[in-house]
Structure formats: C-alpha cells, structure tokens
Design a protein around this motif. Sequence first.
Motif, PDB file in Angstrom:
ATOM      1  N   HIS A 181       0.823  -1.208   0.000  1.00  0.00           N
ATOM      2  CA  HIS A 181       0.000   0.000   0.000  1.00  0.00           C
ATOM      3  C   HIS A 181       0.861   1.264   0.000  1.00  0.00           C
ATOM      4  O   HIS A 181       0.408   2.331   0.419  1.00  0.00           O
ATOM      5  CB  HIS A 181      -0.944   0.008   1.208  1.00  0.00           C
ATOM      6  N   LEU A 182       2.091   1.123  -0.474  1.00  0.00           N
ATOM      7  CA  LEU A 182       3.015   2.253  -0.544  1.00  0.00           C
ATOM      8  C   LEU A 182       3.566   2.385  -1.960  1.00  0.00           C
ATOM      9  O   LEU A 182       3.797   1.385  -2.648  1.00  0.00           O
ATOM     10  CB  LEU A 182       4.188   2.060   0.425  1.00  0.00           C
ATOM     11  N   ILE A 183       3.783   3.616  -2.371  1.00  0.00           N
ATOM     12  CA  ILE A 183       4.554   3.912  -3.587  1.00  0.00           C
ATOM     13  C   ILE A 183       5.743   4.741  -3.131  1.00  0.00           C
ATOM     14  O   ILE A 183       5.595   5.923  -2.809  1.00  0.00           O
ATOM     15  CB  ILE A 183       3.722   4.669  -4.635  1.00  0.00           C
ATOM     16  N   TYR A 184       6.893   4.100  -3.035  1.00  0.00           N
ATOM     17  CA  TYR A 184       8.074   4.695  -2.416  1.00  0.00           C
ATOM     18  C   TYR A 184       7.719   5.094  -0.979  1.00  0.00           C
ATOM     19  O   TYR A 184       7.430   4.249  -0.158  1.00  0.00           O
ATOM     20  CB  TYR A 184       8.606   5.863  -3.252  1.00  0.00           C
ATOM     21  N   ASP A 185       7.686   6.410  -0.686  1.00  0.00           N
ATOM     22  CA  ASP A 185       7.364   6.823   0.686  1.00  0.00           C
ATOM     23  C   ASP A 185       5.933   7.338   0.813  1.00  0.00           C
ATOM     24  O   ASP A 185       5.548   7.858   1.848  1.00  0.00           O
ATOM     25  CB  ASP A 185       8.347   7.904   1.151  1.00  0.00           C
ATOM     26  N   ARG A 186       5.129   7.179  -0.237  1.00  0.00           N
ATOM     27  CA  ARG A 186       3.769   7.728  -0.238  1.00  0.00           C
ATOM     28  C   ARG A 186       2.744   6.641   0.077  1.00  0.00           C
ATOM     29  O   ARG A 186       2.805   5.532  -0.458  1.00  0.00           O
ATOM     30  CB  ARG A 186       3.443   8.379  -1.593  1.00  0.00           C
ATOM     31  N   ILE A 187       1.783   6.986   0.916  1.00  0.00           N
ATOM     32  CA  ILE A 187       0.695   6.081   1.262  1.00  0.00           C
ATOM     33  C   ILE A 187      -0.392   6.187   0.199  1.00  0.00           C
ATOM     34  O   ILE A 187      -0.815   7.290  -0.155  1.00  0.00           O
ATOM     35  CB  ILE A 187       0.123   6.422   2.649  1.00  0.00           C
ATOM     36  N   THR A 188      -0.825   5.067  -0.331  1.00  0.00           N
ATOM     37  CA  THR A 188      -1.832   5.073  -1.385  1.00  0.00           C
ATOM     38  C   THR A 188      -3.242   5.128  -0.814  1.00  0.00           C
ATOM     39  O   THR A 188      -3.467   4.866   0.371  1.00  0.00           O
ATOM     40  CB  THR A 188      -1.706   3.812  -2.261  1.00  0.00           C
ATOM     41  N   SER A 189      -4.186   5.435  -1.681  1.00  0.00           N
ATOM     42  CA  SER A 189      -5.584   5.494  -1.250  1.00  0.00           C
ATOM     43  C   SER A 189      -6.095   4.116  -0.840  1.00  0.00           C
ATOM     44  O   SER A 189      -7.010   4.007  -0.012  1.00  0.00           O
ATOM     45  CB  SER A 189      -6.454   6.061  -2.370  1.00  0.00           C
ATOM     46  N   GLU A 190      -5.493   3.045  -1.404  1.00  0.00           N
ATOM     47  CA  GLU A 190      -5.900   1.686  -1.009  1.00  0.00           C
ATOM     48  C   GLU A 190      -5.654   1.455   0.484  1.00  0.00           C
ATOM     49  O   GLU A 190      -6.416   0.750   1.149  1.00  0.00           O
ATOM     50  CB  GLU A 190      -5.144   0.641  -1.830  1.00  0.00           C
ATOM     51  N   ALA A 191      -4.579   2.056   1.013  1.00  0.00           N
ATOM     52  CA  ALA A 191      -4.281   1.907   2.438  1.00  0.00           C
ATOM     53  C   ALA A 191      -5.373   2.533   3.290  1.00  0.00           C
ATOM     54  O   ALA A 191      -5.811   1.943   4.295  1.00  0.00           O
ATOM     55  CB  ALA A 191      -2.929   2.546   2.757  1.00  0.00           C
ATOM     56  N   SER A 192      -5.818   3.720   2.916  1.00  0.00           N
ATOM     57  CA  SER A 192      -6.867   4.385   3.698  1.00  0.00           C
ATOM     58  C   SER A 192      -8.201   3.653   3.564  1.00  0.00           C
ATOM     59  O   SER A 192      -8.966   3.552   4.530  1.00  0.00           O
ATOM     60  CB  SER A 192      -7.016   5.843   3.261  1.00  0.00           C
TER      61      SER A 192
END
Length: 306
Positions: A181-192
């Motif tokens: 659920h990460l793209i590099y250091d960014r949290i994706t909307s799937e995680a939320s």
Amino acid sequence: MNMTMTFEQFCSHYDNEETCSQALFSARWPDGFICPRCSHRQYYCIRSRKLPLYECRSCGAQTSIRSGTIMEGSRTPLKLWFQAIFLHAAPQGISALRLASIIGTTYKTAWLICHKIRYAMSTAGSSELLTGLVRINCGVYGRPYNPTIYRHPQEQPLLIGGTIDNDRITHIKIKQVPDHHLIYDRITSEASHDFVKTLLHSATTDITIVIHKFSRHRYKPLIQLCNSATGWINNTFNGIGPKHLQSYLDQFCFGFNYANRNADPFENLLRHSAVFPTLTYPALIRREDRSLQRKRNYSEQLKSVS
C-alpha cells in the motif's frame, strides 16, 4: 484493583497462587463457570494439584485455570504473571529487560510474557471500532533519513485514526502501512480504504482522511499522538523494528483508550488475558520480518539513482 495502588501493595495483595487463581477464575468466568466443551455450568473442583482443575458435571471435561488464556502452557507462577499484567497496565509500560529484573525470570521468558500480554491488548482492541466523527491522518514511526522519495528501512509509515467528541480524541487506532500500500514513501488510497474497512464501524459516515505528509488539512492532535507513540516506544523500549512494531502500537492505543474510560486498566487487561488464547512462541517468531527486504530494496534504489 485500583491502579493508584503501588506495585509493592499489589504484590502484597496477590502474594500467593490461590489468591491469583481465584482472581483469574472471576476474570475468566464473571458469571460463573462455563464448560469450554459443552457450556454446562456445574463442575467438580479437583484440588490434588498446585492449581485446581474444574471437571464438568455433564461431559466430564477437565479444565485448568490457565487453559484458554494467554498463560496456557506457561510454567511461570500466576503471581508473576499478575505482576507483569499490572506493570503493562500502567501508563508507562515496561520493557522485557526491566520486567525480567523485577519478577526474577530470564529475559526470554519475560520477552515472551510481554508479547503475550500485548497480544491480548491487540485482540481486545480489534473488536472496538472507531465510530461517530472520525479523522484519519498519515504518520510515521522513526524519522526521514533522506530527502529523496525513497524510504529508508527505519521509516515506518503509519495511519492513525481517532474518534472526535467535542474536539477531544476519545478513541484511537494506529496501524502500520504494508509495503503493497506504498509507492516509495507515499501512502496510497488503497491503504486508507483498507483502514476504513477494517477499523471503522460500517455506520460511520463523517470521515475525513488526509494521507499527504505535508497537507495543511492534517488534524494536528492526531499527529501529536502519533509522535507521542513514537517517543513512548523509543524511551521505553529503545526503539522497535518493523517485525513487532504493530503490537507496540496496539499497546499504546490500548493504554490511551482505557485512560479515557472509568475502568480499572489492570482488571480490564486481566479479563482480556483470561479469555483470549495464548500466542505461541513459534507463531510469534514466524511473524513476517520485512526489515531485511526493505534494506535490500533501499540499497538497490540508491544504486539506481547514483
């Protein structure tokens, strides 16, 4: 048991196995004995052992006071388990090293006791969902070690959610964000979306989610709580790797949530410890350890940009 009681007073009260056994019986069966096999309520008490056995009058099944609890299979005396539960129920918590020195066990035994108690906290908290007015923010355990988009292995992205009542946070959840659920250091909307699906009551409609690190719309009290969790883990346990981090976050949430209730934390933690099955050592050490893979990925990422 009032938590204003000192540890010395607590030890004086629970100073033998019989007293602890009676308290554990009441925590496990507050409305009276129930046979784990057939749910019959009448039993014979067999006292030929150090701790009693309870034999169902209907099906004949024998149940020990430890079976079906986090203490099942442990040879550590009940009074030492009670001391450990008391110390974990305190706001400051306790490390395995410190616990071992207090209750007089090996470090390995104390470490396993600590994780079993945290398992009870995690299991108890999993059924208590956020509801009402809910705010969700991103957070991090650790600190940014480099200014690039590539995440250092010691950076652990988090999501923290809180129920807000009259501008006061009354209940929180903090979860590690898995790598997928990460793209590099960014949290994706799937995680939320996954956070909302698993940790919020289905009837909750007033939800605000902010997953961008530097958004001006972040709810600052949640960010401060996330920082407090990081500080508590670092100060009490000298830092935690990703493999077991979630259980420490669950302990922080358990302590915060029960502090907002008129409930004795020791009695509640004892009750949870008495009704949840134990976490075995093999299951504990099989927990996925992503730290080595993260280090390899980080090294490869740095090579690709050098």
